[in-house]
Design a protein around this motif. Structure first.
Motif, PDB file in Angstrom:
ATOM      1  N   ILE A 102     -18.281   6.668 -51.411  1.00 47.39           N
ATOM      2  CA  ILE A 102     -18.056   8.008 -50.852  1.00 47.39           C
ATOM      3  C   ILE A 102     -17.929   7.922 -49.330  1.00 47.39           C
ATOM      4  O   ILE A 102     -17.095   8.603 -48.727  1.00 47.39           O
ATOM      5  CB  ILE A 102     -19.195   8.965 -51.259  1.00 47.39           C
ATOM      6  CG1 ILE A 102     -19.134   9.231 -52.773  1.00 47.39           C
ATOM      7  CG2 ILE A 102     -19.102  10.280 -50.489  1.00 47.39           C
ATOM      8  CD1 ILE A 102     -20.346   9.959 -53.317  1.00 47.39           C
ATOM      9  N   THR A 103     -18.744   7.080 -48.712  1.00 47.77           N
ATOM     10  CA  THR A 103     -18.636   6.864 -47.265  1.00 47.77           C
ATOM     11  C   THR A 103     -17.262   6.315 -46.914  1.00 47.77           C
ATOM     12  O   THR A 103     -16.617   6.751 -45.943  1.00 47.77           O
ATOM     13  CB  THR A 103     -19.726   5.886 -46.786  1.00 47.77           C
ATOM     14  OG1 THR A 103     -21.028   6.438 -47.087  1.00 47.77           O
ATOM     15  CG2 THR A 103     -19.624   5.628 -45.293  1.00 47.77           C
ATOM     16  N   HIS A 104     -16.801   5.363 -47.697  1.00 52.04           N
ATOM     17  CA  HIS A 104     -15.465   4.798 -47.484  1.00 52.04           C
ATOM     18  C   HIS A 104     -14.390   5.875 -47.624  1.00 52.04           C
ATOM     19  O   HIS A 104     -13.492   5.988 -46.774  1.00 52.04           O
ATOM     20  CB  HIS A 104     -15.236   3.676 -48.495  1.00 52.04           C
ATOM     21  CG  HIS A 104     -13.863   3.086 -48.455  1.00 52.04           C
ATOM     22  ND1 HIS A 104     -13.304   2.561 -47.317  1.00 52.04           N
ATOM     23  CD2 HIS A 104     -12.926   2.941 -49.436  1.00 52.04           C
ATOM     24  CE1 HIS A 104     -12.079   2.124 -47.588  1.00 52.04           C
ATOM     25  NE2 HIS A 104     -11.832   2.346 -48.860  1.00 52.04           N
ATOM     26  N   TYR A 109     -10.210   9.950 -44.948  1.00 52.32           N
ATOM     27  CA  TYR A 109      -9.728  11.276 -44.547  1.00 52.32           C
ATOM     28  C   TYR A 109      -9.638  11.379 -43.026  1.00 52.32           C
ATOM     29  O   TYR A 109      -8.634  11.857 -42.476  1.00 52.32           O
ATOM     30  CB  TYR A 109     -10.668  12.369 -45.064  1.00 52.32           C
ATOM     31  CG  TYR A 109     -10.514  12.699 -46.532  1.00 52.32           C
ATOM     32  CD1 TYR A 109      -9.698  13.750 -46.950  1.00 52.32           C
ATOM     33  CD2 TYR A 109     -11.190  11.985 -47.505  1.00 52.32           C
ATOM     34  CE1 TYR A 109      -9.563  14.078 -48.294  1.00 52.32           C
ATOM     35  CE2 TYR A 109     -11.060  12.296 -48.855  1.00 52.32           C
ATOM     36  CZ  TYR A 109     -10.248  13.341 -49.238  1.00 52.32           C
ATOM     37  OH  TYR A 109     -10.114  13.652 -50.572  1.00 52.32           O
ATOM     38  N   HIS A 110     -10.697  10.940 -42.345  1.00 51.35           N
ATOM     39  CA  HIS A 110     -10.720  11.029 -40.888  1.00 51.35           C
ATOM     40  C   HIS A 110      -9.701  10.085 -40.252  1.00 51.35           C
ATOM     41  O   HIS A 110      -8.997  10.461 -39.303  1.00 51.35           O
ATOM     42  CB  HIS A 110     -12.121  10.719 -40.378  1.00 51.35           C
ATOM     43  CG  HIS A 110     -13.082  11.831 -40.592  1.00 51.35           C
ATOM     44  ND1 HIS A 110     -14.370  11.827 -40.086  1.00 51.35           N
ATOM     45  CD2 HIS A 110     -12.972  13.000 -41.270  1.00 51.35           C
ATOM     46  CE1 HIS A 110     -14.996  12.945 -40.430  1.00 51.35           C
ATOM     47  NE2 HIS A 110     -14.164  13.658 -41.151  1.00 51.35           N
ATOM     48  N   ASP A 111      -9.620   8.853 -40.769  1.00 49.17           N
ATOM     49  CA  ASP A 111      -8.679   7.881 -40.210  1.00 49.17           C
ATOM     50  C   ASP A 111      -7.244   8.394 -40.276  1.00 49.17           C
ATOM     51  O   ASP A 111      -6.469   8.245 -39.323  1.00 49.17           O
ATOM     52  CB  ASP A 111      -8.761   6.557 -40.976  1.00 49.17           C
ATOM     53  CG  ASP A 111      -9.952   5.712 -40.562  1.00 49.17           C
ATOM     54  OD1 ASP A 111     -10.663   6.127 -39.628  1.00 49.17           O
ATOM     55  OD2 ASP A 111     -10.164   4.658 -41.167  1.00 49.17           O
ATOM     56  N   ASP A 112      -6.899   8.982 -41.418  1.00 46.25           N
ATOM     57  CA  ASP A 112      -5.511   9.416 -41.596  1.00 46.25           C
ATOM     58  C   ASP A 112      -5.131  10.539 -40.633  1.00 46.25           C
ATOM     59  O   ASP A 112      -3.976  10.635 -40.209  1.00 46.25           O
ATOM     60  CB  ASP A 112      -5.275   9.858 -43.046  1.00 46.25           C
ATOM     61  CG  ASP A 112      -5.228   8.679 -44.002  1.00 46.25           C
ATOM     62  OD1 ASP A 112      -5.192   7.535 -43.524  1.00 46.25           O
ATOM     63  OD2 ASP A 112      -5.237   8.899 -45.234  1.00 46.25           O
ATOM     64  N   ALA A 138     -13.036  17.927 -45.228  1.00 42.88           N
ATOM     65  CA  ALA A 138     -13.253  17.219 -46.493  1.00 42.88           C
ATOM     66  C   ALA A 138     -14.002  15.914 -46.237  1.00 42.88           C
ATOM     67  O   ALA A 138     -14.947  15.562 -46.968  1.00 42.88           O
ATOM     68  CB  ALA A 138     -11.922  16.944 -47.183  1.00 42.88           C
ATOM     69  N   GLY A 139     -13.595  15.190 -45.182  1.00 45.81           N
ATOM     70  CA  GLY A 139     -14.313  13.971 -44.816  1.00 45.81           C
ATOM     71  C   GLY A 139     -15.756  14.251 -44.440  1.00 45.81           C
ATOM     72  O   GLY A 139     -16.667  13.520 -44.827  1.00 45.81           O
ATOM     73  N   ASP A 140     -15.974  15.326 -43.686  1.00 45.89           N
ATOM     74  CA  ASP A 140     -17.337  15.701 -43.299  1.00 45.89           C
ATOM     75  C   ASP A 140     -18.204  15.988 -44.528  1.00 45.89           C
ATOM     76  O   ASP A 140     -19.375  15.591 -44.591  1.00 45.89           O
ATOM     77  CB  ASP A 140     -17.315  16.939 -42.403  1.00 45.89           C
ATOM     78  CG  ASP A 140     -16.757  16.653 -41.008  1.00 45.89           C
ATOM     79  OD1 ASP A 140     -16.655  15.464 -40.646  1.00 45.89           O
ATOM     80  OD2 ASP A 140     -16.432  17.617 -40.303  1.00 45.89           O
ATOM     81  N   LEU A 141     -17.624  16.710 -45.496  1.00 41.30           N
ATOM     82  CA  LEU A 141     -18.374  16.996 -46.724  1.00 41.30           C
ATOM     83  C   LEU A 141     -18.769  15.712 -47.445  1.00 41.30           C
ATOM     84  O   LEU A 141     -19.887  15.590 -47.952  1.00 41.30           O
ATOM     85  CB  LEU A 141     -17.532  17.874 -47.652  1.00 41.30           C
ATOM     86  CG  LEU A 141     -17.516  19.374 -47.358  1.00 41.30           C
ATOM     87  CD1 LEU A 141     -16.467  20.065 -48.220  1.00 41.30           C
ATOM     88  CD2 LEU A 141     -18.900  19.990 -47.615  1.00 41.30           C
ATOM     89  N   LEU A 142     -17.846  14.759 -47.484  1.00 39.88           N
ATOM     90  CA  LEU A 142     -18.141  13.493 -48.168  1.00 39.88           C
ATOM     91  C   LEU A 142     -19.203  12.695 -47.417  1.00 39.88           C
ATOM     92  O   LEU A 142     -20.094  12.100 -48.038  1.00 39.88           O
ATOM     93  CB  LEU A 142     -16.854  12.684 -48.322  1.00 39.88           C
ATOM     94  CG  LEU A 142     -15.848  13.270 -49.321  1.00 39.88           C
ATOM     95  CD1 LEU A 142     -14.514  12.545 -49.224  1.00 39.88           C
ATOM     96  CD2 LEU A 142     -16.387  13.182 -50.746  1.00 39.88           C
TER      97      LEU A 142
END
Length: 372
Positions: A102-104, A109-112, A138-142
């Motif tokens: 999930i961290t990955h 999301y953030h990288d893209d 979405a990345g923050d939620l993950l």
């Protein structure tokens, strides 16, 4: 900012099955493979349960990349390293492996967004599917969900996860800013790879050792192993990026170069040019002036940007990429990847001989020898 190499490479395969099949081909390893396959199936259930929120919009966005596939290499490493301890199977290990994945996912999301990527795992990048803000959230939620899972696993697990999160951010920051004045560009590049890729792979193996109650002295060994493997993995990708085998790689040869990303072969070429190699200087100049910024819309015609970014004959671009592929710097890049594999394997000397140690060694070697 140029796209990060890790953000533009679509993953191939699902749930690590194809990679594991190659890794555990010998009869003595089949029992271990069966154990890992069973574990990966359990982890997939945990992932689908955890990447759910009490909001329909959140569920759609956070499951987007999860459902797109992925090798699940990091969860597999958690399970594999756990075989070194007396308690190699537990709910804690399954949840840690899921939280690592999930961290990955969150980092993708953030990288893209940061890297303006067009595709991820063969689908339109989330920020283009929705918006930059939606992808970031979405990345923050993950990241938040991963933290919640790790909070159930004790202070040591929380501390390790926090250290990895810090390194992921530092790696992205250093990549965004670039090397400082007078800093060696290759050293800077390798440090970014260590932070952005090596840190999480290292943590995966360390969680496996930690939560299986394996001897504490194994932790430093698998940490060094994982970080070196992560760097080797990304360096090998620099060579794969030059491959003309579209069927194997799933992308056009020189995708990185066309996007203006200077990977290790280009940095080595620059090193030679600065030392007075005129042929290297000429090729470097053609890469920067004739290849870079020719990537708009190459991945997916639906994403094409009107107007050429660089008015160059595509055949000329292909020829320059082929020239770099045949140059000594590409062989030198692959040699560097193998050196990091050797470093990873050497770190395992403290581990007992047996199928687990052998599998970890083979894992490292096959990551570099793969063609996609």
């Amino acid at each position: 900012m140029h796209p990060a190499k890790s953000a533009r490479r679509p993953a191939h395969g699902t749930v690590g099955a194809g990679f594991a099949k190659k890794l555990f081909a010998r009869p003595a390893e089949r029992r271990l493979k069966a154990t890992l396959d069973e574990g990966l199936e359990r982890i997939e259930v945990v992932l689908k349960n955890e990447v759910q929120f009490a909001d329909d919009i959140a569920d759609v966005t956070t499951t987007y990349l999860l459902n797109a596939g992925g090798k699940r290499l990091r969860p597999m490493l958690v399970l594999l390293a756990a075989q070194l301890g007396p308690n190699p199977v537990s709910e804690q290990l399954d949840r840690a492996a899921a939280a690592v994945e999930i961290t990955h996912l969150a980092s993708l999301y953030h990288d893209d967004v940061m890297d303006e990527a067009e595709l991820r795992r063969g689908v339109t990048a989330a920020h283009l599917r929705w918006s930059n803000s939606t992808a970031i959230l979405a990345g923050d939620l993950l990241f938040a969900r991963a933290s919640r899972v790790f909070s159930e696993l004790g202070a040591d697990a929380i501390r390790l996860q926090a250290e990895v999160f810090e390194r992921l951010v530092l790696g992205q920051l250093n990549e965004t800013i670039g090397p400082r004045e007078g800093e060696d560009r290759i050293e800077h590049y390798l440090r970014v790879l260590a932070d952005k890729t090596g840190s999480l792979i290292a943590a995966a193996t360390e969680f496996g050792v930690m939560l299986s109650d394996a001897p504490v002295e194994y932790r430093a060994a698998v940490r060094e192993f994982g970080e070196s493997v992560g760097i080797a993995f990304q360096i090998a990708d620099d060579v794969i990026d030059l491959s003309p085998d579209h069927e194997a790689t799933g992308k056009l040869a020189g995708t990185d170069l066309r996007a203006g990303v200077e990977t290790l072969p280009v940095l080595l070429l620059q090193q030679r040019a600065e030392a007075g190699d005129t042929d290297a200087a000429d090729l470097l100049d053609r890469i920067r002036t004739r290849v870079a910024d020719t990537s708009a819309g190459l991945h997916d015609p639906r994403l094409a940007i009107p107007g050429p970014q660089n008015d160059v004959d595509p055949a000329e671009v292909d020829a320059i990429i082929a020239e770099l592929r045949a140059h000594e710097v590409t062989s030198e890049t692959l040699k560097t990847a193998h050196e990091y594999v050797d470093r990873a394997v050497a770190a395992l000397d403290v581990l007992p001989e047996g199928v687990v140690k052998t599998a970890l060694q083979e894992f490292a070697r096959r990551l570099v020898e793969r063609n996609a």
